[in-house]
Write a protein that holds these residues in place. Structure first.
Motif, PDB file in Angstrom:
ATOM      1  N   ILE A  48      51.173  41.943  29.525  1.00 20.46           N
ATOM      2  CA  ILE A  48      50.760  42.270  28.149  1.00 20.46           C
ATOM      3  C   ILE A  48      49.350  42.865  28.148  1.00 20.46           C
ATOM      4  O   ILE A  48      49.102  43.922  27.552  1.00 20.46           O
ATOM      5  CB  ILE A  48      50.821  41.003  27.248  1.00 20.46           C
ATOM      6  CG1 ILE A  48      52.272  40.534  27.104  1.00 20.46           C
ATOM      7  CG2 ILE A  48      50.201  41.277  25.876  1.00 20.46           C
ATOM      8  CD1 ILE A  48      52.432  39.182  26.429  1.00 20.46           C
ATOM      9  N   ILE A  49      48.442  42.215  28.859  1.00 18.04           N
ATOM     10  CA  ILE A  49      47.054  42.692  28.889  1.00 18.04           C
ATOM     11  C   ILE A  49      46.991  44.109  29.475  1.00 18.04           C
ATOM     12  O   ILE A  49      46.339  44.997  28.929  1.00 18.04           O
ATOM     13  CB  ILE A  49      46.162  41.704  29.684  1.00 18.04           C
ATOM     14  CG1 ILE A  49      46.060  40.380  28.904  1.00 18.04           C
ATOM     15  CG2 ILE A  49      44.781  42.296  29.946  1.00 18.04           C
ATOM     16  CD1 ILE A  49      45.367  39.269  29.629  1.00 18.04           C
ATOM     17  N   ASN A  50      47.744  44.309  30.537  1.00 14.00           N
ATOM     18  CA  ASN A  50      47.757  45.624  31.185  1.00 14.00           C
ATOM     19  C   ASN A  50      48.310  46.715  30.257  1.00 14.00           C
ATOM     20  O   ASN A  50      47.772  47.815  30.163  1.00 14.00           O
ATOM     21  CB  ASN A  50      48.602  45.522  32.469  1.00 14.00           C
ATOM     22  CG  ASN A  50      48.610  46.819  33.228  1.00 14.00           C
ATOM     23  OD1 ASN A  50      47.580  47.472  33.355  1.00 14.00           O
ATOM     24  ND2 ASN A  50      49.779  47.221  33.711  1.00 14.00           N
ATOM     25  N   LYS A  51      49.396  46.382  29.545  1.00 17.75           N
ATOM     26  CA  LYS A  51      49.997  47.391  28.667  1.00 17.75           C
ATOM     27  C   LYS A  51      49.070  47.759  27.510  1.00 17.75           C
ATOM     28  O   LYS A  51      49.000  48.919  27.103  1.00 17.75           O
ATOM     29  CB  LYS A  51      51.344  46.897  28.137  1.00 17.75           C
ATOM     30  CG  LYS A  51      52.436  46.956  29.199  1.00 17.75           C
ATOM     31  CD  LYS A  51      53.746  46.412  28.684  1.00 17.75           C
ATOM     32  CE  LYS A  51      54.806  46.468  29.773  1.00 17.75           C
ATOM     33  NZ  LYS A  51      56.091  45.908  29.312  1.00 17.75           N
ATOM     34  N   SER A  58      37.896  49.285  22.921  1.00 13.60           N
ATOM     35  CA  SER A  58      37.977  48.272  23.987  1.00 13.60           C
ATOM     36  C   SER A  58      37.772  46.860  23.409  1.00 13.60           C
ATOM     37  O   SER A  58      38.456  45.919  23.794  1.00 13.60           O
ATOM     38  CB  SER A  58      36.988  48.568  25.112  1.00 13.60           C
ATOM     39  OG  SER A  58      35.685  48.541  24.609  1.00 13.60           O
ATOM     40  N   GLU A  59      36.856  46.752  22.465  1.00 10.16           N
ATOM     41  CA  GLU A  59      36.614  45.444  21.835  1.00 10.16           C
ATOM     42  C   GLU A  59      37.861  44.995  21.049  1.00 10.16           C
ATOM     43  O   GLU A  59      38.319  43.850  21.152  1.00 10.16           O
ATOM     44  CB  GLU A  59      35.408  45.578  20.908  1.00 10.16           C
ATOM     45  CG  GLU A  59      34.924  44.266  20.337  1.00 10.16           C
ATOM     46  CD  GLU A  59      33.728  44.472  19.407  1.00 10.16           C
ATOM     47  OE1 GLU A  59      33.069  45.532  19.476  1.00 10.16           O
ATOM     48  OE2 GLU A  59      33.480  43.557  18.598  1.00 10.16           O
ATOM     49  N   PHE A  60      38.428  45.956  20.296  1.00 12.16           N
ATOM     50  CA  PHE A  60      39.625  45.641  19.520  1.00 12.16           C
ATOM     51  C   PHE A  60      40.810  45.283  20.427  1.00 12.16           C
ATOM     52  O   PHE A  60      41.559  44.324  20.170  1.00 12.16           O
ATOM     53  CB  PHE A  60      39.983  46.835  18.623  1.00 12.16           C
ATOM     54  CG  PHE A  60      41.364  46.773  18.045  1.00 12.16           C
ATOM     55  CD1 PHE A  60      41.704  45.782  17.119  1.00 12.16           C
ATOM     56  CD2 PHE A  60      42.351  47.680  18.430  1.00 12.16           C
ATOM     57  CE1 PHE A  60      42.994  45.703  16.601  1.00 12.16           C
ATOM     58  CE2 PHE A  60      43.633  47.608  17.924  1.00 12.16           C
ATOM     59  CZ  PHE A  60      43.955  46.623  17.002  1.00 12.16           C
ATOM     60  N   LYS A  61      40.960  46.025  21.518  1.00 14.12           N
ATOM     61  CA  LYS A  61      42.094  45.775  22.408  1.00 14.12           C
ATOM     62  C   LYS A  61      42.044  44.376  23.013  1.00 14.12           C
ATOM     63  O   LYS A  61      43.089  43.756  23.240  1.00 14.12           O
ATOM     64  CB  LYS A  61      42.138  46.834  23.519  1.00 14.12           C
ATOM     65  CG  LYS A  61      42.787  48.151  23.090  1.00 14.12           C
ATOM     66  CD  LYS A  61      42.870  49.089  24.266  1.00 14.12           C
ATOM     67  CE  LYS A  61      43.799  50.256  23.987  1.00 14.12           C
ATOM     68  NZ  LYS A  61      43.947  51.127  25.162  1.00 14.12           N
ATOM     69  N   GLU A  62      40.844  43.898  23.266  1.00 11.18           N
ATOM     70  CA  GLU A  62      40.725  42.528  23.799  1.00 11.18           C
ATOM     71  C   GLU A  62      41.270  41.506  22.798  1.00 11.18           C
ATOM     72  O   GLU A  62      42.015  40.602  23.149  1.00 11.18           O
ATOM     73  CB  GLU A  62      39.262  42.217  24.077  1.00 11.18           C
ATOM     74  CG  GLU A  62      38.961  42.107  25.557  1.00 11.18           C
ATOM     75  CD  GLU A  62      37.493  41.926  25.816  1.00 11.18           C
ATOM     76  OE1 GLU A  62      36.934  40.911  25.350  1.00 11.18           O
ATOM     77  OE2 GLU A  62      36.922  42.825  26.460  1.00 11.18           O
ATOM     78  N   LYS A  63      40.889  41.699  21.531  1.00 12.16           N
ATOM     79  CA  LYS A  63      41.367  40.783  20.469  1.00 12.16           C
ATOM     80  C   LYS A  63      42.889  40.907  20.307  1.00 12.16           C
ATOM     81  O   LYS A  63      43.600  39.908  20.146  1.00 12.16           O
ATOM     82  CB  LYS A  63      40.693  41.109  19.131  1.00 12.16           C
ATOM     83  CG  LYS A  63      39.222  40.790  19.110  1.00 12.16           C
ATOM     84  CD  LYS A  63      39.002  39.438  18.454  1.00 12.16           C
ATOM     85  CE  LYS A  63      37.631  38.808  18.661  1.00 12.16           C
ATOM     86  NZ  LYS A  63      36.480  39.685  18.595  1.00 12.16           N
ATOM     87  N   LEU A  64      43.364  42.142  20.341  1.00 11.31           N
ATOM     88  CA  LEU A  64      44.801  42.382  20.172  1.00 11.31           C
ATOM     89  C   LEU A  64      45.589  41.728  21.316  1.00 11.31           C
ATOM     90  O   LEU A  64      46.605  41.060  21.078  1.00 11.31           O
ATOM     91  CB  LEU A  64      45.081  43.893  20.124  1.00 11.31           C
ATOM     92  CG  LEU A  64      46.555  44.311  20.058  1.00 11.31           C
ATOM     93  CD1 LEU A  64      47.219  43.763  18.789  1.00 11.31           C
ATOM     94  CD2 LEU A  64      46.707  45.840  20.089  1.00 11.31           C
ATOM     95  N   SER A  65      45.095  41.889  22.542  1.00  8.02           N
ATOM     96  CA  SER A  65      45.774  41.282  23.693  1.00  8.02           C
ATOM     97  C   SER A  65      45.855  39.773  23.504  1.00  8.02           C
ATOM     98  O   SER A  65      46.882  39.157  23.791  1.00  8.02           O
ATOM     99  CB  SER A  65      45.011  41.544  24.988  1.00  8.02           C
ATOM    100  OG  SER A  65      45.044  42.881  25.292  1.00  8.02           O
ATOM    101  N   GLN A  66      44.754  39.208  23.017  1.00  5.52           N
ATOM    102  CA  GLN A  66      44.726  37.757  22.839  1.00  5.52           C
ATOM    103  C   GLN A  66      45.805  37.281  21.858  1.00  5.52           C
ATOM    104  O   GLN A  66      46.554  36.339  22.148  1.00  5.52           O
ATOM    105  CB  GLN A  66      43.321  37.337  22.355  1.00  5.52           C
ATOM    106  CG  GLN A  66      43.073  35.842  22.443  1.00  5.52           C
ATOM    107  CD  GLN A  66      43.348  35.300  23.854  1.00  5.52           C
ATOM    108  OE1 GLN A  66      42.826  35.849  24.827  1.00  5.52           O
ATOM    109  NE2 GLN A  66      44.187  34.285  23.970  1.00  5.52           N
ATOM    110  N   VAL A  67      45.893  37.936  20.697  1.00 14.13           N
ATOM    111  CA  VAL A  67      46.908  37.476  19.716  1.00 14.13           C
ATOM    112  C   VAL A  67      48.328  37.745  20.245  1.00 14.13           C
ATOM    113  O   VAL A  67      49.247  36.954  19.995  1.00 14.13           O
ATOM    114  CB  VAL A  67      46.749  38.065  18.288  1.00 14.13           C
ATOM    115  CG1 VAL A  67      45.498  37.574  17.616  1.00 14.13           C
ATOM    116  CG2 VAL A  67      46.785  39.567  18.255  1.00 14.13           C
ATOM    117  N   LEU A  68      48.474  38.826  20.997  1.00 14.23           N
ATOM    118  CA  LEU A  68      49.799  39.113  21.569  1.00 14.23           C
ATOM    119  C   LEU A  68      50.200  38.055  22.597  1.00 14.23           C
ATOM    120  O   LEU A  68      51.326  37.547  22.571  1.00 14.23           O
ATOM    121  CB  LEU A  68      49.796  40.484  22.244  1.00 14.23           C
ATOM    122  CG  LEU A  68      50.184  41.669  21.368  1.00 14.23           C
ATOM    123  CD1 LEU A  68      49.848  42.973  22.059  1.00 14.23           C
ATOM    124  CD2 LEU A  68      51.668  41.630  21.023  1.00 14.23           C
TER     125      LEU A  68
END
Ligand code: AMP
Ligand code: TRP
Length: 333
Positions: A219-222, A274-284
């Motif tokens: 998930i994090i990679n995608k 990049s900041e947003f993607k970190e948060k998004l990965s977390q909720v995913l």
């Protein structure tokens, strides 16, 4: 008011975030409301409208059941079954195909997309697919059908078929005309690689979708590799409309956090991706990882999954066989 819910998912592998946010998440909410009667069907007859490997199909049927349960559908409260085990579906589809008009089917955009350039080589089943879908729904007198946005046209066709049957045979309301339940926002989740295409099981690149069986690292990679644009995150709804990738990613975030697009835009306005993607990965990861783990656990217990199907088939059959008898009687058999 008590609702009769019916929906179907094809056992074609790779169930993904689009299936979850567009449909299955809504199934769970409806299932949790004790007022509702819910039926969720693994539509294996629909799956064979395109070529399937028989062994994989059998596994995918079980995996779809596992995904329903892992996502939170309680098999004690809902009927979960596979379509091919209830004969009335194929029978009703034939009768309704004599009610539906060629002109109606010719307008179906999903057939055009799926058949591609060489329509001559598409199966007849792929063309008449929406009639089988109408049969699914009408056999159970469903009042509401939760689906993703891409199924809207098929539901309209189902309503037309029900109305024409009722009119032609002068059987007022014998077939219940169903209402679609399509989420207002995020009813269409787009590919992570191209924000103008819908997230799909059949897309070649696995990086285009989050599968419900993906683990944390995948998930994090995608999300890291998901397409964005060079700008900072948008500040308003108006600005986001032209930025399809940003809209899709923020939409996914909003849907997972049960928020609105508006609020999520506000949350990340002017920040970098990049900041947003970190948060998004977390909720995913928080949402998908437990589902993925549970699917794997359930798949290890085939007997349990087969038992659920067996019980579901019995219950579905007792409803559908009565309805098909009624239909045959009306038609004159
Ligand atoms: P299917 O996998 O085609 O049987 O679809 C199962 C359900 O998921 C249907 O209700 C679809 O409308 C929904 N669905 C499939 N792909 C997406 C997507 N990319 N976004 C939203 N809903 C989807
Ligand atoms: N056609 C739907 C899809 O591809 C699946 C489906 C089959 C369905 N029968 C149904 C959905 C009945 C809702 C109700 O997604």
């Amino acid at each position: 008011m008590s609702k009769k819910i019916f929906s179907g998912v094809q056992p074609t592998g790779n169930l993904h975030l689009g299936n979850y946010l567009g449909a299955i998440k809504n199934f769970v909410t409806l299932n949790n409301d004790n007022e509702n009667k819910c039926i969720f069907c693994v539509v294996d007859l629909h799956a064979i409208t395109v070529k399937q490997n028989p062994k994989e199909l059998r596994n995918n049927i079980r995996e779809t059941v596992a995904t329903f349960i892992a996502s939170g559908i309680d098999p004690k409260k809902s009927i979960i079954f596979n379509q091919s085990s209830v004969a009335a579906h194929a029978e009703a589809a034939w009768i309704l195909s004599c009610v539906a008009r060629m002109g109606w089917l010719n307008r179906m955009t999903q057939f055009k997309e799926k058949a591609g350039k060489d329509k001559e080589k598409a199966s007849v089943g792929l063309y008449s697919y929406p009639v089988l879908m109408a049969a699914d729904i009408l056999l159970y007198d469903a009042t509401h059908v939760p689906v993703g946005d891409d199924q809207k046209q098929h539901l309209e066709l189902c309503r037309d078929i029900a109305q024409k049957f009722n009119n032609d045979f002068e059987v007022n309301n014998f077939l219940q005309v169903p209402e679609p339940l399509i989420q207002k926002e995020f009813s269409r989740i787009m590919s992570l690689k191209d924000g103008s295409k819908k997230m799909s099981k059949s897309e070649l690149s696995d990086l285009s979708r989050i599968n419900l069986t993906d683990n944390k690292d995948q998930i994090i990679n995608k999300i890291k590799k998901a397409k964005t644009d060079p700008l900072l995150l948008p500040k308003s709804l108006k600005e986001i409309d032209e930025r399809v990738e940003a809209k899709n990613l923020i939409g996914i975030y909003a849907s997972l956090t049960n928020s609105t697009l508006d609020k999520s835009i506000e949350n990340f306005a002017g920040k970098n991706f990049s900041e947003f993607k970190e948060k998004l990965s977390q909720v995913l990861v928080d949402k998908i990882e437990p589902i993925s783990a549970e699917i794997k656990k359930l798949l290890a217990d085939q007997e349990y999954l087969d038992q659920i199907l067996l019980e579901g088939v019995e219950k579905a059959n007792s409803i559908a066989s009565k309805k098909i008898e009624g239909i045959k009687e009306i038609v004159g058999f």
